[in-house]
Enzyme design. Sequence first.
Site: not given
Ligand code: IDP
Ligand code: MG
Length: 138
Positions: A9, A49, A112, A115, A126
């Site tokens: 990312k 997304y 984070n 992905h 994807e």
């Molecule tokens: P993942 O990437 O671990 O699969 P997902 O729930 O699919 O997590 O969420 C997609 C992305 O959205 C996350 O990687 C993160 O960048 C962002 N995200 C998820 N939950 C939150 C949140 O509670 N606050 C802010 N950003 C979030």
């Molecule tokens: Mg996800």
Amino acid sequence: MSQTLAIIKPDAAGSGRTGRIIAQLESAGFTVRAVRMLTMTRAQAEAFYDVHRERPFYGSLVAFMTSGPCIPMALEAPDAVRRLREVIGATDPAEADPGTVRALNAESKERNAIHGSDSDENARREIGFFFPECDRLG
Ligand code: IDP
Ligand code: MG
């Protein structure tokens, strides 16, 4: 062998972490089958997304993912989807196991670092999203 999609990312790609993250993925047994670097448009990030469209963090996530270059990669390994999720760690780096890509490189639940696809079906979708010209990679 199976395939999954990872994206380094913009937070990690923009802070000199690309090489070490790819090295960690290769050390964990993944082969890179396709890779590119792009700054996603708003339309691309919104489409990628789309499943999160109703979530409160959607607008902020789209802004983050379009803030700079990112690096999508098609990765191959046995049980690739599950294995990548293990190697990247929990969504929130504060909850990610020590030594995971997110524990080592991420700063917040949103920013984070990486992905990883969450199912074989989404991995196919994807990979096709970023590498539409490839019938079968590698
Ligand atoms: P993942 O990437 O671990 O699969 P997902 O729930 O699919 O997590 O969420 C997609 C992305 O959205 C996350 O990687 C993160 O960048 C962002 N995200 C998820 N939950 C939150 C949140 O509670 N606050 C802010 N950003 C979030
Ligand atoms: Mg996800």
